[in-house]
Design a protein around this motif. Structure first.
Motif, PDB file in Angstrom:
ATOM      1  N   UNK A  27       1.430  11.489   7.358  1.00 16.13           N
ATOM      2  CA  UNK A  27       1.924  10.219   6.822  1.00 16.13           C
ATOM      3  C   UNK A  27       0.934   9.728   5.774  1.00 16.13           C
ATOM      4  N   UNK A  28       1.236   8.625   5.130  1.00 14.61           N
ATOM      5  CA  UNK A  28       0.350   8.089   4.103  1.00 14.61           C
ATOM      6  C   UNK A  28      -1.081   7.993   4.642  1.00 14.61           C
ATOM      7  N   UNK A  29      -2.010   8.520   3.881  1.00 13.77           N
ATOM      8  CA  UNK A  29      -3.416   8.509   4.284  1.00 13.77           C
ATOM      9  C   UNK A  29      -3.852   9.756   5.036  1.00 13.77           C
ATOM     10  N   UNK A  30      -2.887  10.552   5.517  1.00 12.51           N
ATOM     11  CA  UNK A  30      -3.233  11.790   6.221  1.00 12.51           C
ATOM     12  C   UNK A  30      -3.773  12.818   5.243  1.00 12.51           C
ATOM     13  N   UNK A  84      -2.428  12.251   1.555  1.00  9.54           N
ATOM     14  CA  UNK A  84      -1.037  11.893   1.283  1.00  9.54           C
ATOM     15  C   UNK A  84      -0.975  10.479   0.718  1.00  9.54           C
ATOM     16  N   UNK A  85      -0.304  10.333  -0.425  1.00  9.19           N
ATOM     17  CA  UNK A  85      -0.233   9.049  -1.125  1.00  9.19           C
ATOM     18  C   UNK A  85       1.061   8.283  -0.843  1.00  9.19           C
ATOM     19  N   UNK A  86       2.042   8.930  -0.221  1.00 10.03           N
ATOM     20  CA  UNK A  86       3.338   8.282   0.021  1.00 10.03           C
ATOM     21  C   UNK A  86       3.525   8.023   1.512  1.00 10.03           C
ATOM     22  N   UNK A  87       4.442   7.126   1.846  1.00  5.76           N
ATOM     23  CA  UNK A  87       4.621   6.757   3.254  1.00  5.76           C
ATOM     24  C   UNK A  87       5.684   7.582   3.965  1.00  5.76           C
ATOM     25  N   UNK A  88       6.320   8.529   3.280  1.00  5.76           N
ATOM     26  CA  UNK A  88       7.307   9.366   3.965  1.00  5.76           C
ATOM     27  C   UNK A  88       6.606  10.488   4.742  1.00  5.76           C
TER      28      UNK A  88
END
Length: 100
Positions: A27-30, A84-88
């Motif tokens: 997820x975002x930030x992972x 990861x920059x997106x929340x999907x």
């Protein structure tokens, strides 16, 4: 006759089912820092990768991996996934193979 079952999923007593296979949820930030694996071949099956965040290999090659794609590579080959920059959600199934 030669045996056709000389390659199999690597056994790993540290995994809950005893095999070296797992699902990654990102997820975002992972992120998945640069690393390599045990065995002779490793693989990734891409289940969900909406924004096509790539798997980045040691020589700069990036594999985008759309759902249903599979990639196999030598287990010693370093690779990772950038933050990861997106929340999907990004979902992959990873595994290691060994010679029996």
């Amino acid at each position: 006759f030669p045996s056709h079952d000389r390659i199999g999923v690597r056994k790993n007593s540290n995994h809950f089912d005893g095999y070296d296979a797992w699902v990654n949820y990102a997820y975002e930030g992972s992120e998945n820092p640069r690393h390599n694996h045990s065995g002779i071949l490793s693989g990734v099956i891409y289940i969900k990768n909406t924004n096509f965040e790539p798997t980045v290999f040691e020589d700069g090659v990036e594999f985008l991996g759309k759902p249903g794609d599979i990639i196999l590579f030598p287990s010693q080959y370093f690779h990772g996934v950038k933050t990861k920059k997106t929340d999907n959600e990004r979902i992959t199934l990873a595994f290691n193979l060994e010679e029996r």
